[in-house]
Design a protein around this motif. Structure first.
Motif, mmCIF file in Angstrom:
data_model
loop_
_atom_site.group_PDB
_atom_site.id
_atom_site.type_symbol
_atom_site.label_atom_id
_atom_site.label_comp_id
_atom_site.label_asym_id
_atom_site.label_seq_id
_atom_site.Cartn_x
_atom_site.Cartn_y
_atom_site.Cartn_z
ATOM 1 N N THR A 1 -4.858 8.470 -8.224
ATOM 2 C CA THR A 1 -3.796 8.545 -7.224
ATOM 3 C C THR A 1 -4.311 9.310 -6.017
ATOM 4 O O THR A 1 -4.987 10.333 -6.161
ATOM 5 N N ALA A 2 -3.984 8.807 -4.828
ATOM 6 C CA ALA A 2 -4.448 9.442 -3.592
ATOM 7 C C ALA A 2 -3.953 10.876 -3.504
ATOM 8 O O ALA A 2 -2.846 11.199 -3.939
ATOM 9 N N SER A 3 -4.783 11.732 -2.921
ATOM 10 C CA SER A 3 -4.424 13.142 -2.812
ATOM 11 C C SER A 3 -3.347 13.385 -1.758
ATOM 12 O O SER A 3 -2.713 14.444 -1.752
ATOM 13 N N ALA A 4 -3.124 12.417 -0.871
ATOM 14 C CA ALA A 4 -2.096 12.548 0.164
ATOM 15 C C ALA A 4 -1.645 11.156 0.591
ATOM 16 O O ALA A 4 -2.423 10.202 0.537
ATOM 17 N N PRO A 5 -0.395 11.027 1.050
ATOM 18 C CA PRO A 5 0.068 9.724 1.537
ATOM 19 C C PRO A 5 -0.671 9.322 2.815
ATOM 20 O O PRO A 5 -1.154 10.165 3.572
ATOM 21 N N THR A 6 -0.724 8.020 3.050
ATOM 22 C CA THR A 6 -1.288 7.476 4.283
ATOM 23 C C THR A 6 -0.160 7.226 5.283
ATOM 24 O O THR A 6 0.886 6.682 4.926
ATOM 25 N N ASP A 7 -0.355 7.634 6.536
ATOM 26 C CA ASP A 7 0.645 7.445 7.580
ATOM 27 C C ASP A 7 0.554 6.008 8.108
ATOM 28 O O ASP A 7 -0.465 5.615 8.679
ATOM 29 N N LEU A 8 1.607 5.234 7.916
ATOM 30 C CA LEU A 8 1.639 3.838 8.346
ATOM 31 C C LEU A 8 2.516 3.625 9.580
ATOM 32 O O LEU A 8 2.735 2.484 9.998
ATOM 33 N N THR A 9 3.018 4.698 10.180
ATOM 34 C CA THR A 9 4.018 4.591 11.236
ATOM 35 C C THR A 9 3.559 3.693 12.380
ATOM 36 O O THR A 9 4.325 2.842 12.869
ATOM 37 N N ALA A 10 2.303 3.827 12.791
ATOM 38 C CA ALA A 10 1.798 3.045 13.919
ATOM 39 C C ALA A 10 1.656 1.566 13.587
ATOM 40 O O ALA A 10 1.541 0.736 14.495
ATOM 41 N N GLU A 11 1.682 1.219 12.293
ATOM 42 C CA GLU A 11 1.456 -0.167 11.886
ATOM 43 C C GLU A 11 2.733 -0.913 11.523
ATOM 44 O O GLU A 11 2.698 -2.118 11.271
ATOM 45 N N ILE A 12 3.861 -0.205 11.492
ATOM 46 C CA ILE A 12 5.138 -0.839 11.172
ATOM 47 C C ILE A 12 6.096 -0.555 12.325
ATOM 48 O O ILE A 12 6.743 0.502 12.372
ATOM 49 N N PRO A 13 6.182 -1.456 13.289
ATOM 50 C CA PRO A 13 6.928 -1.188 14.526
ATOM 51 C C PRO A 13 8.386 -0.804 14.312
ATOM 52 O O PRO A 13 8.941 -0.029 15.097
ATOM 53 N N ALA A 14 9.035 -1.328 13.272
ATOM 54 C CA ALA A 14 10.454 -1.041 13.075
ATOM 55 C C ALA A 14 10.708 0.387 12.613
ATOM 56 O O ALA A 14 11.842 0.863 12.678
ATOM 57 N N ALA A 15 9.678 1.082 12.146
ATOM 58 C CA ALA A 15 9.864 2.397 11.528
ATOM 59 C C ALA A 15 9.639 3.530 12.521
ATOM 60 O O ALA A 15 8.727 3.479 13.350
ATOM 61 N N THR A 16 10.473 4.562 12.420
ATOM 62 C CA THR A 16 10.195 5.793 13.145
ATOM 63 C C THR A 16 9.195 6.647 12.378
ATOM 64 O O THR A 16 8.502 7.476 12.954
ATOM 65 N N SER A 17 9.118 6.442 11.067
ATOM 66 C CA SER A 17 8.080 7.055 10.242
ATOM 67 C C SER A 17 7.903 6.197 9.002
ATOM 68 O O SER A 17 8.863 5.592 8.512
ATOM 69 N N ALA A 18 6.662 6.130 8.517
ATOM 70 C CA ALA A 18 6.367 5.347 7.313
ATOM 71 C C ALA A 18 5.135 5.932 6.651
ATOM 72 O O ALA A 18 4.115 6.163 7.305
ATOM 73 N N HIS A 19 5.231 6.187 5.354
ATOM 74 C CA HIS A 19 4.125 6.748 4.594
ATOM 75 C C HIS A 19 4.028 6.033 3.245
ATOM 76 O O HIS A 19 5.038 5.600 2.690
ATOM 77 N N ALA A 20 2.798 5.925 2.746
ATOM 78 C CA ALA A 20 2.577 5.256 1.465
ATOM 79 C C ALA A 20 1.590 6.046 0.631
ATOM 80 O O ALA A 20 0.518 6.422 1.122
ATOM 81 N N LEU A 21 1.948 6.306 -0.609
ATOM 82 C CA LEU A 21 1.057 6.980 -1.556
ATOM 83 C C LEU A 21 0.431 5.918 -2.450
ATOM 84 O O LEU A 21 1.130 5.204 -3.171
ATOM 85 N N MET A 22 -0.878 5.823 -2.410
ATOM 86 C CA MET A 22 -1.606 4.750 -3.087
ATOM 87 C C MET A 22 -2.157 5.211 -4.428
ATOM 88 O O MET A 22 -2.599 6.350 -4.581
ATOM 89 N N SER A 23 -2.117 4.309 -5.400
ATOM 90 C CA SER A 23 -2.760 4.512 -6.701
ATOM 91 C C SER A 23 -3.586 3.277 -7.022
ATOM 92 O O SER A 23 -3.285 2.174 -6.549
ATOM 93 N N VAL A 24 -4.630 3.456 -7.805
ATOM 94 C CA VAL A 24 -5.450 2.317 -8.219
ATOM 95 C C VAL A 24 -5.951 2.547 -9.631
ATOM 96 O O VAL A 24 -6.287 3.667 -10.016
ATOM 97 N N ASP A 25 -5.941 1.476 -10.410
ATOM 98 C CA ASP A 25 -6.396 1.508 -11.793
ATOM 99 C C ASP A 25 -7.571 0.543 -11.917
ATOM 100 O O ASP A 25 -7.402 -0.672 -11.764
ATOM 101 N N PHE A 26 -8.781 1.085 -12.173
ATOM 102 C CA PHE A 26 -9.976 0.270 -12.362
ATOM 103 C C PHE A 26 -10.189 0.039 -13.854
ATOM 104 O O PHE A 26 -10.189 0.985 -14.641
ATOM 105 N N MET A 27 -10.412 -1.229 -14.218
ATOM 106 C CA MET A 27 -10.607 -1.584 -15.625
ATOM 107 C C MET A 27 -11.964 -2.248 -15.817
ATOM 108 O O MET A 27 -12.447 -2.967 -14.942
ATOM 109 N N SER A 28 -12.583 -1.999 -16.963
ATOM 110 C CA SER A 28 -13.865 -2.606 -17.283
ATOM 111 C C SER A 28 -13.683 -4.084 -17.588
ATOM 112 O O SER A 28 -12.647 -4.503 -18.115
ATOM 113 N N GLY A 29 -14.727 -4.873 -17.260
ATOM 114 C CA GLY A 29 -14.727 -6.287 -17.593
ATOM 115 C C GLY A 29 -15.826 -6.598 -18.587
ATOM 116 O O GLY A 29 -16.486 -5.694 -19.116
#
Length: 213
Positions: free
Chosen positions: A32-60
């Motif tokens: 899980t990301a240590s801090a949210p990413t600021d998406l405000t500049a990329e979503i015109p309708a929002a006065t503020s927007a943040h996203a906390l990202m997680s990723v699960d890597f699995m072996s193949g």
């Protein structure tokens, strides 16, 4: 004698490959990301927007070089609201807050020691805005207005699902290549670089999600 030396060298090489694979696979697991990413500049309708990202890597099957992954986000957005005719005019402006989740699956492939390529299966992309997570600033709500607010809430949730789906479909390409990919701090920290919307390098840091078991 030469044959014995050859076998010794071959065994040493095989051992080094196994050690390398073991080292390379330290990123397998959940992060899980240590801090949210600021998406405000990329979503015109929002006065503020943040996203906390997680990723699960699995072996193949080819554990050293490829496998599956699942990437997800917790999204929080704020948007100015225009009152519908069914609600009385307010003296103060207000905003709606939207909580959403998004997720997508795909396949990772190792290019070299510090580069990972991600191939997203866009058919698996899901964005969900729960109407229960849509809230309005306190000066809006009165008992008499509640039915109209409920209707506005459902419409807002549907609109934001479309907006966020459009955003993620465009933004995911920036995560198709993870540069300077490395695991640090005894396997508890993952770092890599991606491109931001302007094409500049963005450093990202993740913490390992420890298995409660």
């Amino acid at each position: 004698m030469k044959r014995a030396s050859f076998y010794l060298l071959a065994a040493a090489f095989a051992g080094s490959v196994l050690a390398s694979c073991s080292h390379d696979n330290k990123f397998i697991g959940s992060w899980t990301a240590s801090a949210p990413t600021d998406l405000t500049a990329e979503i015109p309708a929002a006065t503020s927007a943040h996203a906390l990202m997680s990723v699960d890597f699995m072996s193949g099957p080819d554990a050293a070089n490829t496998g599956d992954f699942y990437m997800s986000w917790l999204v929080d957005c704020n948007q100015p609201v225009t009152l519908p005719d069914s609600l009385p005019a307010l003296q103060e402006p207000y905003e709606v807050s939207v909580a959403a989740t998004a997720g997508v699956a795909g396949t990772w492939t190792r290019h070299d020691d510090d580069e990972i390529f991600l191939a997203f299966d866009m058919n698996t992309l899901e964005v969900d805005v729960d109407p229960q997570g849509v809230t309005y600033s306190e000066n809006v709500l009165t008992g008499a207005q509640q039915p109209a607010i409920d209707s506005l809430t459902d419409r807002t949730a549907r609109i934001w699902e479309r907006q966020l789906s459009t955003y993620f479909r465009g933004a995911l390409q920036r995560y198709s290549k993870l540069d300077d990919f490395k695991v640090e701090s005894d396997g508890t920290v993952l770092r890599f670089e991606v491109k931001d919307v302007a094409g500049r390098d963005r450093d990202m840091t993740f913490r390992r999600v420890l298995n409660a078991d």
